[in-house]
Design an enzyme around this catalytic site. Structure first.
Site, mmCIF file in Angstrom:
data_model
loop_
_atom_site.group_PDB
_atom_site.id
_atom_site.type_symbol
_atom_site.label_atom_id
_atom_site.label_comp_id
_atom_site.label_asym_id
_atom_site.label_seq_id
_atom_site.Cartn_x
_atom_site.Cartn_y
_atom_site.Cartn_z
ATOM 1 N N ASN A 110 0.875 -1.164 0.000
ATOM 2 C CA ASN A 110 0.000 0.000 0.000
ATOM 3 C C ASN A 110 0.913 1.215 0.000
ATOM 4 O O ASN A 110 1.373 1.644 1.053
ATOM 5 C CB ASN A 110 -0.871 -0.058 1.263
ATOM 6 C CG ASN A 110 -1.765 1.154 1.420
ATOM 7 O OD1 ASN A 110 -1.870 1.989 0.521
ATOM 8 N ND2 ASN A 110 -2.396 1.264 2.572
ATOM 9 N N PHE A 202 -10.542 2.724 3.829
ATOM 10 C CA PHE A 202 -9.744 3.232 4.950
ATOM 11 C C PHE A 202 -10.629 4.095 5.838
ATOM 12 O O PHE A 202 -11.289 5.016 5.354
ATOM 13 C CB PHE A 202 -8.547 4.043 4.441
ATOM 14 C CG PHE A 202 -7.583 3.206 3.667
ATOM 15 C CD1 PHE A 202 -6.716 2.342 4.326
ATOM 16 C CD2 PHE A 202 -7.567 3.240 2.285
ATOM 17 C CE1 PHE A 202 -5.840 1.538 3.612
ATOM 18 C CE2 PHE A 202 -6.691 2.446 1.566
ATOM 19 C CZ PHE A 202 -5.828 1.591 2.233
HETATM 20 C C1 SAM Z 1 0.288 3.788 3.223
HETATM 21 S S1 SAM Z 1 1.632 3.384 4.272
HETATM 22 C C2 SAM Z 1 1.600 1.632 4.180
HETATM 23 C C3 SAM Z 1 2.264 0.937 5.314
HETATM 24 C C4 SAM Z 1 2.205 -0.596 5.257
HETATM 25 N N1 SAM Z 1 2.872 -1.096 4.070
HETATM 26 C C5 SAM Z 1 0.776 -1.073 5.252
HETATM 27 O O1 SAM Z 1 0.289 -1.456 4.191
HETATM 28 O O2 SAM Z 1 0.129 -1.048 6.294
HETATM 29 C C6 SAM Z 1 3.015 3.887 3.291
HETATM 30 C C7 SAM Z 1 4.371 3.811 3.964
HETATM 31 O O3 SAM Z 1 5.356 4.250 3.027
HETATM 32 C C8 SAM Z 1 6.354 5.020 3.709
HETATM 33 N N2 SAM Z 1 7.000 5.863 2.693
HETATM 34 C C9 SAM Z 1 6.572 7.050 2.191
HETATM 35 N N3 SAM Z 1 7.396 7.475 1.230
HETATM 36 C C10 SAM Z 1 8.368 6.540 1.111
HETATM 37 C C11 SAM Z 1 9.492 6.411 0.257
HETATM 38 N N4 SAM Z 1 9.762 7.337 -0.656
HETATM 39 N N5 SAM Z 1 10.272 5.318 0.392
HETATM 40 C C12 SAM Z 1 9.987 4.360 1.320
HETATM 41 N N6 SAM Z 1 8.930 4.442 2.160
HETATM 42 C C13 SAM Z 1 8.125 5.507 2.045
HETATM 43 C C14 SAM Z 1 5.554 5.759 4.765
HETATM 44 O O4 SAM Z 1 6.370 6.214 5.823
HETATM 45 C C15 SAM Z 1 4.554 4.672 5.191
HETATM 46 O O5 SAM Z 1 5.072 3.899 6.240
#
Ligand code: SAM
Length: 415
Positions: A110, A202
């Site tokens: 996600n 969500f």
């Molecule tokens: C929508 S959340 C999803 C979290 C988890 N994968 C879930 O499905 O419950 C997106 C995640 O991506 C991380 N994130 C945002 N930009 C990012 C980047 N450029 N590279 C890696 N992680 C990133 C955020 O900190 C967040 O933890």
């Protein structure tokens, strides 16, 4: 293991600026099923934007004999995840800039959603400094784009030849012009399956979502939706896909379109002048005055009429010179709402006011019956057709949708 989702465990500002939201377990489970893996053994699996590794955890619990990798940029979230899941290969990095030779059988997750920009206007401000770099490296970047589009491109590039991408993302990529390059890219890279879920996935978020599955190396497209009982039903399957917009075309929508002419052939469709442009104009004023009228916004537009008295823009402009902002402001024309919850709302601007918002329909030829066109645009039969075709993919009505909107021949003049 963290006992609460990201959004409850960390300071709001910390997780929000990176677009962090935990995926509900039922959606994680559904996505594992929709992946349609031939086997769950010996795979290399990546969860980009791993957060608390909702996907990796679930897959490991069901199918432990795989390699699990995750990437997380937010240092606080990474710390918690890395100390909780020692058997995963967790990397503290920006997924979009991650330089990896590793390729994956399955990329699942996600990604963050939102336009990257400054804090006052855009949700993803934690990455504002990197926006130019992203723009330069992503082939699919267009317009303001959205970070989830870049995540999709990057994820597809990390797949093995017959690998699979499974992401839950906003459904806007199906329709908006900013995603035309992304749709093209998906069409070239594999077979696209879209499971439209709509809003309500969500908690406390309005975003309309879809599960996107890309089977790398395949061809064509399939669109699915959930029926009232939650069962997944196929809307269509096509063996060829060229990257065009994705709509819920059916025998009903085709029957409605039969014999009609796309609105874009009869009208020029233009956006209003933008606020910064109007504010900079030497004739614009912040107070009423002789000869000045308020610049109109969408709140003045109602089905069949325009409220010229209650306006919200706080900008005033000489009525006699409105056409200096846009030539068409000087002529009687149809205004159609851009943000009316997906509804078509139209009225004629009889007084030729200046506008700061909405879409403006200017006839390509004289002699059209504008009242009749407005009556049709606001009609319940047209609303039903639009809802059927576009569901709640986006709360906006776009110029592309308007151009394609079918107009009965008797309203189209001597076309
Ligand atoms: C929508 S959340 C999803 C979290 C988890 N994968 C879930 O499905 O419950 C997106 C995640 O991506 C991380 N994130 C945002 N930009 C990012 C980047 N450029 N590279 C890696 N992680 C990133 C955020 O900190 C967040 O933890």
């Amino acid at each position: 293991m963290p006992d609460r989702p990201i959004e409850q465990l960390l300071e709001r500002d910390s997780w929000k600026s990176f677009g962090a939201v935990s995926t509900p377990p039922a959606i994680v489970q559904l996505m594992l099923e929709l992946a349609e893996m031939e086997s769950w053994q010996g795979l290399s699996i990546l969860e980009p934007g791993a957060g608390f590794c909702e996907f990796l955890q679930r897959i490991q619990a069901l199918h432990p004999n795989n390699h699990f990798a995750g990437i997380e940029l937010n240092p606080e979230i990474f710390q918690i995840a890395a100390s909780s899941y020692k058997s995963f290969q967790l990397i503290p990095a920006d997924f979009l800039l991650w330089d990896s030779r590793q390729k994956f059988d399955l990329v699942i997750g996600n990604p963050p959603y939102g336009i990257i920009g400054d804090k006052s206007h855009y949700p993803i401000h934690g990455l504002e400094q990197r926006k130019k770099t992203y723009q330069n490296i992503f082939q699919t970047w267009r317009g303001k784009y959205n970070i989830y589009g870049a995540f999709i491109e990057k994820a597809v590039r990390l797949l093995k030849p017959r690998g699979k991408l499974v992401f839950i993302v906003p459904a806007t990529f199906m329709l908006l012009d900013d995603f035309s390059r992304l749709r093209q890219f998906l069409a070239e890279q594999g077979r696209t399956r879209i499971y439209y879920l709509g809003p309500g996935v969500f908690e406390k978020k309005q975003v309309s979502t879809a599960i996107l599955v890309l089977d790398k190396g395949g061809k064509g497209i399939e669109l699915f939706q959930r029926d009232a009982s939650g069962r997944i039903r196929k809307c269509f399957a096509r063996e060829k896909y060229d990257g065009g917009i994705i709509r819920f075309e059916s025998s009903d929508t085709l029957a409605f379109e039969k014999g009609k002419i796309p609105l874009g052939q009869i009208f020029f469709i233009r956006f209003a002048a933008r606020s910064p442009e109007i504010k900079k104009h030497p004739l614009a004023a912040t107070r009423p005055g002789p000869g000045l009228v308020p610049v109109l916004t969408g709140s003045s537009l109602h089905p069949g009429w325009i409220d010229y008295d209650n306006t919200r823009s706080g900008i005033f402009f000489p009525l006699a010179r409105a056409s200096e902002l846009r030539k068409f402001y000087g002529q009687r024309h149809i205004v159609v709402g851009h943000t009316k919850g997906g509804k078509v709302v139209a009225a004629i601007d009889e007084r030729c006011y200046p506008w700061r918002e909405e879409m403006h329909l200017v006839p390509k030829k004289p002699g059209l019956n504008l009242e009749a066109v407005v009556g049709y645009l606001n009609s319940s039969e047209l609303q039903a057709y639009m809802k059927n075709l576009y569901r709640e993919i986006t709360p906006h009505l776009t110029i592309t949708q308007l151009k394609l909107l079918p107009l009965p021949q008797n309203l189209a003049g001597d076309f």
